[in-house]
Design an enzyme around this catalytic site. Structure first.
Site, PDB file in Angstrom:
ATOM      1  N   TYR A 103      43.700  19.337  57.107  1.00  0.00           N
ATOM      2  CA  TYR A 103      43.893  18.383  56.014  1.00  0.00           C
ATOM      3  C   TYR A 103      43.704  19.078  54.669  1.00  0.00           C
ATOM      4  O   TYR A 103      44.530  18.955  53.758  1.00  0.00           O
ATOM      5  CB  TYR A 103      42.899  17.237  56.175  1.00  0.00           C
ATOM      6  CG  TYR A 103      42.909  16.194  55.081  1.00  0.00           C
ATOM      7  CD1 TYR A 103      43.815  15.143  55.106  1.00  0.00           C
ATOM      8  CD2 TYR A 103      41.990  16.240  54.039  1.00  0.00           C
ATOM      9  CE1 TYR A 103      43.816  14.166  54.119  1.00  0.00           C
ATOM     10  CE2 TYR A 103      41.977  15.272  53.047  1.00  0.00           C
ATOM     11  CZ  TYR A 103      42.888  14.238  53.083  1.00  0.00           C
ATOM     12  OH  TYR A 103      42.884  13.273  52.098  1.00  0.00           O
TER      13      TYR A 103
ATOM     14  N   LYS B 188      46.496  19.568  51.748  1.00  0.00           N
ATOM     15  CA  LYS B 188      46.310  18.929  50.450  1.00  0.00           C
ATOM     16  C   LYS B 188      46.283  19.950  49.315  1.00  0.00           C
ATOM     17  O   LYS B 188      46.760  19.667  48.214  1.00  0.00           O
ATOM     18  CB  LYS B 188      45.039  18.071  50.461  1.00  0.00           C
ATOM     19  CG  LYS B 188      45.133  16.864  51.389  1.00  0.00           C
ATOM     20  CD  LYS B 188      46.355  15.994  51.094  1.00  0.00           C
ATOM     21  CE  LYS B 188      46.407  14.754  51.965  1.00  0.00           C
ATOM     22  NZ  LYS B 188      47.571  13.889  51.662  1.00  0.00           N
TER      23      LYS B 188
END
Length: 261
Positions: free
Chosen positions: A154, A158
């Site tokens: 993640y 991001k």
């Protein structure tokens, strides 16, 4: 590059709940017509019903170009134009990095990063031809700062979304298209449904930012679009962390390491 949301047409992915739902409502309150998309058709329909006659629902999997092209066709057939695209879908794989399998990495990259890439391929040609519009990409404070090692796929995606968004802003602003990057910290949503857990959870390390409700985040997004803000933070404290990180990365990492439990 700011846009007037009155009678603008917005496409929001992942709008069946959480930040996407809140943004769809915030856009509609300012007069926008909204295409509410979600992986789960029933959720998209529920939010479209909440918004009312200014909204239309669509099932959409951001890993499918065909789905995104169908959303584009729906928006143009129903409303005649597209002015705002919010790429909001995100999933997590959580655990020690050595325990997260390759297929989990591939899934997170496919959704969180390539979902934005596919959206650009589908919607950018229309915005460029139109010569106006706005794109919002949802990243995270975990994409600005290095603390998210407990959710590394993640965090990596991001960070990529932040870099992609900055470069897009340089490319698109001279062409009349604004770009915003939403970097939420803690937000009360149902994202836990999109988390896959592996191994023994690693204790998180980093700043303890306050948790904000999704509706307030939706308002921040709508205001950010209206005023053509690139970086939209839900925790003002993150700006100070960014300054410290930028001033001396080695010192910043050393402090976090020393503060480890």
């Amino acid at each position: 590059m700011s846009i007037d949301l009155r009678n603008a047409v917005a496409v929001v992915t992942g709008a069946g709940s959480g930040i996407g739902r809140a943004a769809a409502h915030a856009f509609a309150r300012r007069g926008a017509r909204v295409v509410v998309t979600d992986l789960v058709d029933e959720r998209a329909q529920t939010v479209a019903d909440e918004v009312g006659e200014r909204a239309v629902p669509a099932a959409c999997d951001v890993t499918s170009l065909d789905d995104l092209e169908a959303v584009r066709k729906l928006a143009l057939d129903r409303f005649g134009r597209i002015d705002l695209v919010m790429n909001n879908v995100g999933i997590l794989a959580v655990g020690p990095v050595e325990d997260i399998p390759l297929e989990a990495w591939q899934r997170v990259v496919d959704v969180n990063l390539l979902g934005v890439v596919r959206s650009n391929l589908v919607f950018l040609p229309h915005l460029l031809e139109q010569g106006s519009g706005h794109i919002v990409n949802t990243a995270s404070t975990a994409g600005l700062l290095p603390y998210g090692f407990d959710r590394l796929p993640y965090t990596a995606t991001k960070h990529a979304v932040v870099g992609l968004s900055e470069a897009l802003a340089l490319y698109l602003r001279p062409r009349g298209i604004g770009v915003s990057c939403l970097c939420p910290a803690g937000v009360a949503t149902n994202i836990v449904e999109q988390i896959a857990f592996y191994g023994k959870p690693a204790p998180p390390r980093g700043p303890n930012f306050p948790v904000m409700d999704a509706d307030s985040v939706g308002e921040l997004v709508a205001e950010g679009v209206t005023h053509d803000h690139f970086l939209i933070l839900t925790a003002p404290e993150a700006a100070e962390e960014l300054r410290e990180h930028g001033a001396d990365v080695d010192a910043y990492l050393s402090r976090l390491t020393k503060d480890a439990p």
